[in-house]
Design a protein around this motif. Structure first.
Motif, mmCIF file in Angstrom:
data_model
loop_
_atom_site.group_PDB
_atom_site.id
_atom_site.type_symbol
_atom_site.label_atom_id
_atom_site.label_comp_id
_atom_site.label_asym_id
_atom_site.label_seq_id
_atom_site.Cartn_x
_atom_site.Cartn_y
_atom_site.Cartn_z
ATOM 1 N N LEU A 3 0.794 -1.422 0.043
ATOM 2 C CA LEU A 3 -0.013 -0.050 0.023
ATOM 3 C C LEU A 3 0.893 1.359 0.055
ATOM 4 O O LEU A 3 0.661 2.245 -0.730
ATOM 5 C CB LEU A 3 -1.019 0.133 1.277
ATOM 6 N N LEU A 4 1.959 1.169 0.768
ATOM 7 C CA LEU A 4 2.872 2.569 1.083
ATOM 8 C C LEU A 4 3.369 2.584 -0.699
ATOM 9 O O LEU A 4 3.682 3.688 -0.967
ATOM 10 C CB LEU A 4 3.781 2.248 1.991
ATOM 11 N N GLN A 5 4.095 1.678 -1.147
ATOM 12 C CA GLN A 5 4.564 1.535 -2.397
ATOM 13 C C GLN A 5 3.721 2.097 -3.442
ATOM 14 O O GLN A 5 4.036 2.958 -4.316
ATOM 15 C CB GLN A 5 5.290 0.230 -2.791
ATOM 16 N N ARG A 6 2.316 1.561 -3.499
ATOM 17 C CA ARG A 6 1.449 2.329 -4.499
ATOM 18 C C ARG A 6 1.201 3.682 -4.310
ATOM 19 O O ARG A 6 1.176 4.501 -5.179
ATOM 20 C CB ARG A 6 0.161 1.563 -4.226
ATOM 21 N N LEU A 7 1.111 3.983 -2.933
ATOM 22 C CA LEU A 7 0.754 5.403 -2.531
ATOM 23 C C LEU A 7 2.271 6.101 -3.075
ATOM 24 O O LEU A 7 2.003 7.222 -3.636
ATOM 25 C CB LEU A 7 0.674 5.605 -1.225
ATOM 26 N N ALA A 8 3.319 5.889 -2.648
ATOM 27 C CA ALA A 8 4.445 6.592 -3.157
ATOM 28 C C ALA A 8 4.847 6.552 -4.547
ATOM 29 O O ALA A 8 5.392 7.742 -4.978
ATOM 30 C CB ALA A 8 5.809 5.957 -2.582
ATOM 31 N N THR A 9 4.379 5.767 -5.274
ATOM 32 C CA THR A 9 4.459 5.822 -6.938
ATOM 33 C C THR A 9 3.277 6.405 -7.721
ATOM 34 O O THR A 9 3.362 6.513 -8.977
ATOM 35 C CB THR A 9 4.879 4.128 -7.484
ATOM 36 N N ASP A 10 2.080 6.744 -6.806
ATOM 37 C CA ASP A 10 1.339 7.254 -7.694
ATOM 38 C C ASP A 10 1.495 8.516 -7.996
ATOM 39 O O ASP A 10 1.742 9.557 -7.175
ATOM 40 C CB ASP A 10 -0.038 7.216 -6.695
ATOM 41 N N PRO A 11 1.393 8.992 -9.453
ATOM 42 C CA PRO A 11 1.667 10.370 -9.760
ATOM 43 C C PRO A 11 0.842 11.371 -9.222
ATOM 44 O O PRO A 11 1.028 12.495 -8.947
ATOM 45 C CB PRO A 11 1.421 10.298 -11.564
ATOM 46 N N ARG A 12 -0.447 10.996 -8.845
ATOM 47 C CA ARG A 12 -1.616 12.104 -8.284
ATOM 48 C C ARG A 12 -1.029 12.320 -6.975
ATOM 49 O O ARG A 12 -1.238 13.479 -6.381
ATOM 50 C CB ARG A 12 -2.959 11.263 -8.152
ATOM 51 N N PHE A 13 -0.466 11.401 -6.008
ATOM 52 C CA PHE A 13 0.085 11.814 -5.006
ATOM 53 C C PHE A 13 1.147 12.553 -4.798
ATOM 54 O O PHE A 13 1.164 13.257 -4.111
ATOM 55 C CB PHE A 13 0.308 10.295 -4.223
ATOM 56 N N ALA A 14 2.140 12.289 -5.880
ATOM 57 C CA ALA A 14 3.290 13.250 -6.070
ATOM 58 C C ALA A 14 2.890 14.570 -6.310
ATOM 59 O O ALA A 14 3.444 15.766 -5.798
ATOM 60 C CB ALA A 14 4.298 12.656 -6.999
ATOM 61 N N PHE B 151 -0.210 16.094 -5.754
ATOM 62 C CA PHE B 151 -0.536 16.345 -4.506
ATOM 63 C C PHE B 151 0.516 17.204 -3.535
ATOM 64 O O PHE B 151 0.523 18.083 -2.881
ATOM 65 C CB PHE B 151 -1.430 15.368 -3.661
ATOM 66 N N LEU B 152 1.451 16.221 -3.286
ATOM 67 C CA LEU B 152 2.438 16.816 -2.281
ATOM 68 C C LEU B 152 3.360 18.059 -2.890
ATOM 69 O O LEU B 152 3.501 19.018 -2.199
ATOM 70 C CB LEU B 152 3.590 15.628 -2.127
ATOM 71 N N ARG B 153 3.657 18.037 -4.154
ATOM 72 C CA ARG B 153 4.178 19.328 -4.826
ATOM 73 C C ARG B 153 3.254 20.453 -4.572
ATOM 74 O O ARG B 153 3.945 21.543 -4.395
ATOM 75 C CB ARG B 153 4.378 19.146 -6.210
#
Length: 169
Positions: A151-162, A164-166
């Protein structure tokens, strides 16, 4: 062709302990999630009623005038989202993690603030339920520990999450 029921019966006949452990591993997290959600949903309306005694005590202790309404609303929203996450099959681990963090915070605030373990003089029902939810959330995390890293790997590699963080930094 063997049906799913026949396959379970065959496996149970060959190794009953393994089958029981497997079924418990499948059903137990959902039963624990149901209890956690029941308790959180039971108290959810009180997070949106005005002038909560518990949050007023916390506001007086913290000394921030905005604490009572906004922290109460925030807590209610987090607990509502937690209930949803607990029943989404791929996100039950996330729901258990949020429930664990929320109940850990609640227990800490009860122990560290003037609230104490029995603020309503009812034998500490609210505190016991928070402790039970903490233990049940931890049990879900232990049972489903193999799902945490993916789950953490999916979250970390999701471009939408990246993105969102930016956008929020």
């Amino acid at each position: 062709m063997v049906s799913a029921i026949d396959a379970i019966r065959l496996r149970a006949a060959e190794s009953p302990a393994t089958t029981l452990r497997g079924l418990a591993g499948l059903l137990l997290p959902w039963a624990l999630a149901a209890y956690i959600a029941y308790i959180l949903l039971w108290y959810l309306p009180f997070k949106f009623y005005p002038d909560s005694y518990l949050f007023q005590v916390l506001e007086d202790w913290v000394g921030l005038s905005w604490f009572e309404p906004y922290f109460r609303y925030f807590t209610g929203c987090v607990e509502g989202v937690t209930c949803l996450l607990l029943f989404v099959p791929g996100l039950q681990v996330a729901g258990a993690a949020v429930a664990f963090a929320t109940m850990g915070t609640a227990i800490f605030l009860h122990l560290a603030s003037p609230l104490g373990v029995d603020p309503y003089h009812d034998g500490g029902v609210l505190f016991r339920e928070a402790c039970t939810n903490l233990v049940f959330a931890a049990a879900i995390l232990v049972i489903r520990r193999h799902e945490i890293l993916p789950l953490l790997q999916r979250l970390a590699t999701d471009p939408r999450f990246a993105a969102f963080l930016r956008a929020n930094t």
